[in-house]
Design a protein around this motif. Structure first.
Motif, PDB file in Angstrom:
ATOM      1  N   ILE A 218      12.185  22.213 -12.334  1.00 39.81           N
ATOM      2  CA  ILE A 218      12.494  23.422 -12.060  1.00 39.81           C
ATOM      3  C   ILE A 218      13.839  23.799 -13.047  1.00 39.81           C
ATOM      4  N   PHE A 219      13.416  24.981 -13.648  1.00 35.69           N
ATOM      5  CA  PHE A 219      14.671  25.694 -14.460  1.00 35.69           C
ATOM      6  C   PHE A 219      15.795  25.981 -13.622  1.00 35.69           C
ATOM      7  N   LEU A 220      17.009  25.676 -14.067  1.00 34.48           N
ATOM      8  CA  LEU A 220      18.266  26.019 -13.380  1.00 34.48           C
ATOM      9  C   LEU A 220      19.097  27.057 -14.414  1.00 34.48           C
ATOM     10  N   GLY A 221      18.743  27.311 -15.638  1.00 30.51           N
ATOM     11  CA  GLY A 221      19.643  28.154 -16.277  1.00 30.51           C
ATOM     12  C   GLY A 221      19.665  27.857 -17.933  1.00 30.51           C
ATOM     13  N   GLU A 222      20.261  28.573 -18.668  1.00 32.75           N
ATOM     14  CA  GLU A 222      20.226  28.171 -20.070  1.00 32.75           C
ATOM     15  C   GLU A 222      21.415  28.851 -20.677  1.00 32.75           C
ATOM     16  N   ILE A 223      21.869  28.479 -21.800  1.00 35.23           N
ATOM     17  CA  ILE A 223      23.018  29.270 -22.539  1.00 35.23           C
ATOM     18  C   ILE A 223      22.658  29.353 -23.936  1.00 35.23           C
ATOM     19  N   LYS A 224      22.987  29.943 -24.823  1.00 40.43           N
ATOM     20  CA  LYS A 224      22.592  30.271 -26.236  1.00 40.43           C
ATOM     21  C   LYS A 224      23.789  30.489 -27.158  1.00 40.43           C
ATOM     22  N   VAL A 225      24.349  29.683 -28.147  1.00 40.19           N
ATOM     23  CA  VAL A 225      25.363  29.744 -28.787  1.00 40.19           C
ATOM     24  C   VAL A 225      24.992  29.733 -30.282  1.00 40.19           C
ATOM     25  N   PRO A 226      25.303  31.039 -31.267  1.00 40.61           N
ATOM     26  CA  PRO A 226      24.869  31.165 -32.396  1.00 40.61           C
ATOM     27  C   PRO A 226      25.643  29.996 -33.163  1.00 40.61           C
ATOM     28  N   VAL A 227      25.159  29.258 -34.313  1.00 42.60           N
ATOM     29  CA  VAL A 227      25.851  28.236 -35.031  1.00 42.60           C
ATOM     30  C   VAL A 227      26.993  28.802 -36.067  1.00 42.60           C
ATOM     31  N   LYS A 228      26.936  30.228 -36.220  1.00 43.41           N
ATOM     32  CA  LYS A 228      27.722  30.856 -37.177  1.00 43.41           C
ATOM     33  C   LYS A 228      29.139  30.902 -36.621  1.00 43.41           C
ATOM     34  N   VAL A 229      29.222  30.997 -35.443  1.00 41.23           N
ATOM     35  CA  VAL A 229      30.504  31.205 -34.907  1.00 41.23           C
ATOM     36  C   VAL A 229      31.490  29.954 -34.953  1.00 41.23           C
ATOM     37  N   LEU A 230      30.652  28.931 -35.425  1.00 43.86           N
ATOM     38  CA  LEU A 230      31.614  27.762 -35.305  1.00 43.86           C
ATOM     39  C   LEU A 230      32.458  27.627 -36.461  1.00 43.86           C
ATOM     40  N   ARG A 231      32.041  28.134 -37.624  1.00 45.70           N
ATOM     41  CA  ARG A 231      32.796  28.309 -39.016  1.00 45.70           C
ATOM     42  C   ARG A 231      33.188  26.731 -39.306  1.00 45.70           C
ATOM     43  N   ASN A 232      33.747  25.986 -39.462  1.00 44.86           N
ATOM     44  CA  ASN A 232      34.043  24.714 -39.425  1.00 44.86           C
ATOM     45  C   ASN A 232      35.107  24.260 -38.445  1.00 44.86           C
ATOM     46  N   ASP A 233      35.251  25.133 -37.386  1.00 41.30           N
ATOM     47  CA  ASP A 233      36.219  24.546 -36.399  1.00 41.30           C
ATOM     48  C   ASP A 233      35.379  23.904 -35.153  1.00 41.30           C
ATOM     49  N   SER A 234      36.240  23.190 -34.514  1.00 46.41           N
ATOM     50  CA  SER A 234      35.622  22.808 -32.993  1.00 46.41           C
ATOM     51  C   SER A 234      35.811  23.942 -32.121  1.00 46.41           C
ATOM     52  N   PHE A 235      34.833  24.022 -31.367  1.00 48.96           N
ATOM     53  CA  PHE A 235      34.768  25.133 -30.370  1.00 48.96           C
ATOM     54  C   PHE A 235      34.452  24.560 -28.957  1.00 48.96           C
ATOM     55  N   GLN A 236      35.173  24.917 -28.051  1.00 46.41           N
ATOM     56  CA  GLN A 236      35.234  24.152 -26.489  1.00 46.41           C
ATOM     57  C   GLN A 236      35.260  25.249 -25.642  1.00 46.41           C
ATOM     58  N   ALA A 237      34.207  25.403 -24.795  1.00 45.80           N
ATOM     59  CA  ALA A 237      34.347  26.290 -23.725  1.00 45.80           C
ATOM     60  C   ALA A 237      33.362  26.164 -22.586  1.00 45.80           C
ATOM     61  N   TRP A 238      33.719  26.799 -21.524  1.00 42.79           N
ATOM     62  CA  TRP A 238      32.766  26.853 -20.406  1.00 42.79           C
ATOM     63  C   TRP A 238      31.704  28.036 -20.575  1.00 42.79           C
ATOM     64  N   TYR A 239      30.500  27.858 -19.915  1.00 38.93           N
ATOM     65  CA  TYR A 239      29.515  29.032 -20.109  1.00 38.93           C
ATOM     66  C   TYR A 239      29.045  29.229 -18.685  1.00 38.93           C
ATOM     67  N   LEU A 240      28.595  30.597 -18.184  1.00 35.57           N
ATOM     68  CA  LEU A 240      28.039  30.884 -17.095  1.00 35.57           C
ATOM     69  C   LEU A 240      26.552  30.649 -17.605  1.00 35.57           C
ATOM     70  N   LEU A 241      25.661  30.050 -16.821  1.00 36.98           N
ATOM     71  CA  LEU A 241      24.209  29.697 -17.092  1.00 36.98           C
ATOM     72  C   LEU A 241      23.648  31.262 -16.882  1.00 36.98           C
ATOM     73  N   GLN A 242      22.729  31.458 -17.877  1.00 35.77           N
ATOM     74  CA  GLN A 242      21.916  32.587 -17.572  1.00 35.77           C
ATOM     75  C   GLN A 242      20.390  32.638 -17.200  1.00 35.77           C
ATOM     76  N   PRO A 243      19.680  33.539 -16.735  1.00 37.62           N
ATOM     77  CA  PRO A 243      18.473  33.418 -16.850  1.00 37.62           C
ATOM     78  C   PRO A 243      17.614  33.611 -18.201  1.00 37.62           C
ATOM     79  N   ARG A 244      16.343  33.271 -18.294  1.00 40.83           N
ATOM     80  CA  ARG A 244      16.015  33.246 -19.550  1.00 40.83           C
ATOM     81  C   ARG A 244      15.509  34.768 -20.044  1.00 40.83           C
ATOM     82  N   GLU A 245      15.347  34.863 -21.084  1.00 38.54           N
ATOM     83  CA  GLU A 245      15.268  36.220 -21.623  1.00 38.54           C
ATOM     84  C   GLU A 245      14.079  36.923 -20.849  1.00 38.54           C
ATOM     85  N   ASN A 246      13.052  36.318 -20.721  1.00 39.00           N
ATOM     86  CA  ASN A 246      11.845  36.882 -20.155  1.00 39.00           C
ATOM     87  C   ASN A 246      12.001  36.633 -18.649  1.00 39.00           C
TER      88      ASN A 246
END
Length: 800
Positions: A218-246
């Protein structure tokens, strides 16, 4: 209510209220209908963060799983658009890809690696740490796992975590590595073309799933993060799970029906108590202001479009600070100035009558339960036919038997009411005493008005309303069925009439519109009932102490079904959870094998040392709390977060004055020889966390004065333009002393003394200005301390 539900045949429907995927309330089942009327109200505090408030319509099934017909889901941010008004919502299809809840903690890093030959390639590191608040699956904690993918136009590399068993807060702590670009000297045949890769188009996708073992995951949720936002830095965060786009976008456009809702949602940011001192003091001295119409509390009711918005926080605040009785007396006196006839006393929806109504609901809640609940339960659970209207009689009905049944119920309800004066709360008696004497002063030549002033509230607006709508006053869990509702309506009419007999001067029977009710009341002995009513009204409008001699009856506070962990060891040595019926009174906390059975286990209230939440990790179960008493802790699991919060609050409220209350407790359980929280091995070790409930409070009414003052501040702020308009009107009257030439600007306001009102308005506007500045400073501080992406303020949707 709902209408035009599918399938297009008569079915049994019910509706649930959900915070995200967690069901918090359920209506009764309405049988054999396509347009079911539920007519139920649910008021609750929201104890946690959420994304969606959802309403699901179910088709009740006897042998199979209940079928979800459709849903209405409203985003938290959009609730303010619908609050305070009725709306019809089209039901949307229930799609598993849109049913999500919870948040995930990620750390992402883009590394540059130098190969042996000196060329540079990029590597993506994804550390999936943990999730919080995943939904229950079929009432149980899920078995979650995550898939981590690097997705681009020409690639989809996917990796998977281990499955975590029976938890809604899984700790994954797994790291995955992905090649983002390869060095030009890379010779092994690539799974993707280097030149086709574009880092701008790559994104990390994390999908949460429940492992279905033998059935589909059973699908419980997803998150998407573009790689370009990382730049060469470490990126740490909490994300709210989202429904699929469809998700929730069905190809079908079938009309599933619609649901009518009336939602009232408020969200207040309550500042520390010292910020409200000026506004609180201004409101609390309202009863001392002359005239009362120039007071801050009265002005609040004048500027609010719906008086009820103002009355609820105002009554609660005045109650909390013991200032309600003089304020009600002052506004009632103003009300009586405009009352020309004694028989219309307190019949309108004025500020005075609404304040008394709200006070009776808050203060009289337990009084109603001990007086009416047993007889209302009897009527609803073993209903007898009571229809006496010849037009509504069904074939085969016997009107004489029905009249006897109705007479039996009316006598029983009436008897319980007139015997209940000993249980009437002192505050209600004080208010009725004030109203009675004000009425007698206003109409000195009418000996009956002192009774009608009280009966118009206690019979017409309290007992009669509770009889006809027992679910609204928590006397019954649900709206009664049509036949029982009709019986209760007839009983309520009779109680209203009997309650007015002590204060009527004209012939009693002439007051009936329906002939059948006139015939019914011919069987009553007027003098006997009139004397009973007068004695009861005398008792409840007296300021003498109502404490009975001897031991008073325990007050019933809360009951319901929950799960408790076995206290002793079972035959095979394992402690399990069993469903039990719990009951809380002002004297004891008990659980029973079933409702109405003798208690299996009893804890006297005086023996309860603390009531606290229990960490989910103790038994891998959500919504758990513990009751600490002389013996081992009693571990209880509620059915949802709202129910758990309500039980903890009720238990804390009734035990806060206990002398032996603990200061420290263990947030986890003692299992396998040690406390899970602090690892101490002795079961008698003092707690490792401070208890949350500290200050003794009023055990009957729990009110947060600061919260009510914040609500009043919000109402004043929303209606600032009306305050300014009222200020201008006062200025105009003060300057121009002649007759008002342009009454349209302020004809809706009560302005008895323009100078006094103007002075109060200036104070209100000054206070609003200062509080507004304090709110802005606090919000800035809060936004800087709880940055976007923290656990308290998780990221919603894609990171840009």
């Amino acid at each position: 209510d709902a209408k035009h539900l599918v399938p297009n045949k008569m079915r049994d429907f019910f509706c649930t209220i959900n915070l995200d995927q967690e069901e918090v309330f359920r209506t009764q089942v309405v049988e054999k209908s396509l347009s079911p009327y539920f007519g139920e109200e649910f008021y609750f505090e929201i104890p946690r963060t959420f994304q969606w408030l959802s309403f699901y319509i179910y088709d009740k099934s006897v042998l199979q799983k209940d079928l979800r017909i459709g849903k209405v889901s409203i985003k938290k941010e959009d609730l303010c658009n619908y609050t305070g008004k009725e709306n019809w919502f089209m039901l949307q299809p229930v799609d598993s890809n849109s049913e999500v809840q919870g948040k995930v903690h990620l750390e992402l890093k883009l590394n540059e690696l130098i190969t042996d030959n000196g060329s540079v390639c990029q590597q993506l590191v994804v550390h999936i740490k943990e999730c919080h608040g995943l939904p229950l699956i079929n009432g149980q904690n899920c078995d979650p796992y995550a898939t981590v993918s690097l997705v681009g136009p020409s690639r989809n590399d996917q990796k998977k975590t281990k499955v975590k068993k029976k938890t809604s807060n899984p700790q994954f702590n797994e790291t995955f590595y992905f090649e983002v670009t390869r060095s030009s000297s890379y010779t092994k045949k690539s799974q993707f073309q280097v030149e086709e890769e574009d880092i701008e188009k790559l994104e990390v996708r994390v999908d949460l799933w429940n492992n279905g073992n033998l059935v589909q995951d059973i699908f419980l949720g997803e998150i998407k993060v573009p790689v370009k936002v990382l730049r060469n830095d470490s990126f740490q965060a909490w994300y709210l799970l989202q429904p699929r786009e469809n998700g929730n976008k069905s190809s079908k456009t079938d009309d599933l029906g619609s649901l009518r809702l009336n939602i009232c949602y408020t969200e207040d940011c309550v500042l520390p108590s010292e910020y409200y001192t000026s506004l609180r003091n201004l409101l609390l001295k309202s009863s001392d202001v002359q005239p009362i119409s120039a007071s801050a509390a009265y002005i609040l009711s004048e500027v609010c479009r719906d008086k009820y918005d103002a009355v609820l926080p105002l009554v609660r605040l005045l109650l909390h600070h013991h200032k309600l009785v003089p304020f009600v007396a002052a506004v009632a006196e103003l009300d009586l100035k405009d009352t020309q006839e004694a028989n219309t006393i307190f019949r309108g929806n004025s500020l005075a009558t609404r304040c008394v109504d709200e006070m009776m609901k808050i203060v009289g809640k337990h009084y109603l339960k001990v007086t009416l609940k047993p007889v209302i339960d009897e009527i609803c659970e073993s209903p007898k036919p009571c229809e006496i209207d010849p037009i509504k009689l069904k074939e085969g009905d016997n009107v004489e038997i029905n009249m006897e049944n109705l007479r039996y119920y009316v006598d029983k309800v009436f008897r319980e009411i007139v015997r209940s004066s000993i249980s009437c709360p002192t505050l209600m008696c004080d208010v009725f005493y004030s109203l009675r004497h004000l009425a007698a002063k206003r109409f000195p030549n009418d000996p009956h008005v002192q009774y009608s002033a009280v009966s118009s509230f206690v019979f017409l607006r309290f007992f009669a309303v509770a009889v006809v709508s027992p679910h609204t006053f928590h006397l019954r869990p649900h709206h009664p069925d049509a036949q029982t509702s009709r019986t209760l309506t007839l009983i309520s009419k009779a109680i209203q009439t009997l309650g007015s007999w002590g204060s009527l001067t004209k012939s009693k029977l002439s007051s009936f519109k329906e002939t059948f009710m006139c015939e019914f009341f011919k069987t009553f002995q007027e003098e006997k009932f009139t004397e009973s009513v007068k004695k009861f009204l005398d008792d409840v409008s007296s300021t003498e102490s109502k404490e009975p001699s001897g031991v008073s009856e325990p007050v019933h506070l809360k009951e319901g079904e929950m799960y408790k962990r076995a206290q002793g060891r079972t035959r095979i040595g394992k402690k399990n959870f069993k469903k039990r019926w719990f009951c809380l009174t002002s004297r004891e906390f008990t659980y029973h094998k079933q409702q109405d059975k003798e208690p299996i286990f009893t804890i006297p209230i005086k023996n309860i040392l603390a009531v606290e939440k229990l960490d989910e990790s103790s038994f891998n179960k959500k919504n758990m709390f513990q009751v600490l008493h002389g013996e081992k802790p009693l571990y209880i699991q509620a059915n949802n977060c709202v129910e758990a919060s309500e039980w903890i609050e009720a238990l804390c409220r009734v035990t806060r004055c206990n002398q032996r209350r603990l200061s420290f407790y263990h947030p986890s359980a003692f299992l396998n020889g040690s406390w899970l929280c602090c690892k101490a091995t002795a079961e008698s070790t003092e707690g490792c966390a401070r208890c949350t409930a500290d200050v003794p409070a009023d055990t009957q009414i729990e009110i947060d004065g600061d919260r009510e003052t914040e609500r009043i501040y919000s109402l004043f702020t929303i209606n600032r333009s009306k305050l300014q308009k009222l200020e201008e009107a006062c200025g105009s009257i003060a300057v121009y002393q002649g007759p008002r030439k342009e009454p349209d600007d302020y004809s809706n306001f009560t302005i008895e003394d323009s100078v006094a009102t103007f002075h109060t308005l200036q104070q209100i506007l000054d206070i609003l200005e200062k509080l507004s500045e304090s709110h802005e400073k606090y919000q800035k501080k809060r936004s800087s301390s709880a940055k976007y992406g923290s656990e308290e303020n998780p990221i919603v949707g894609k990171v840009s």
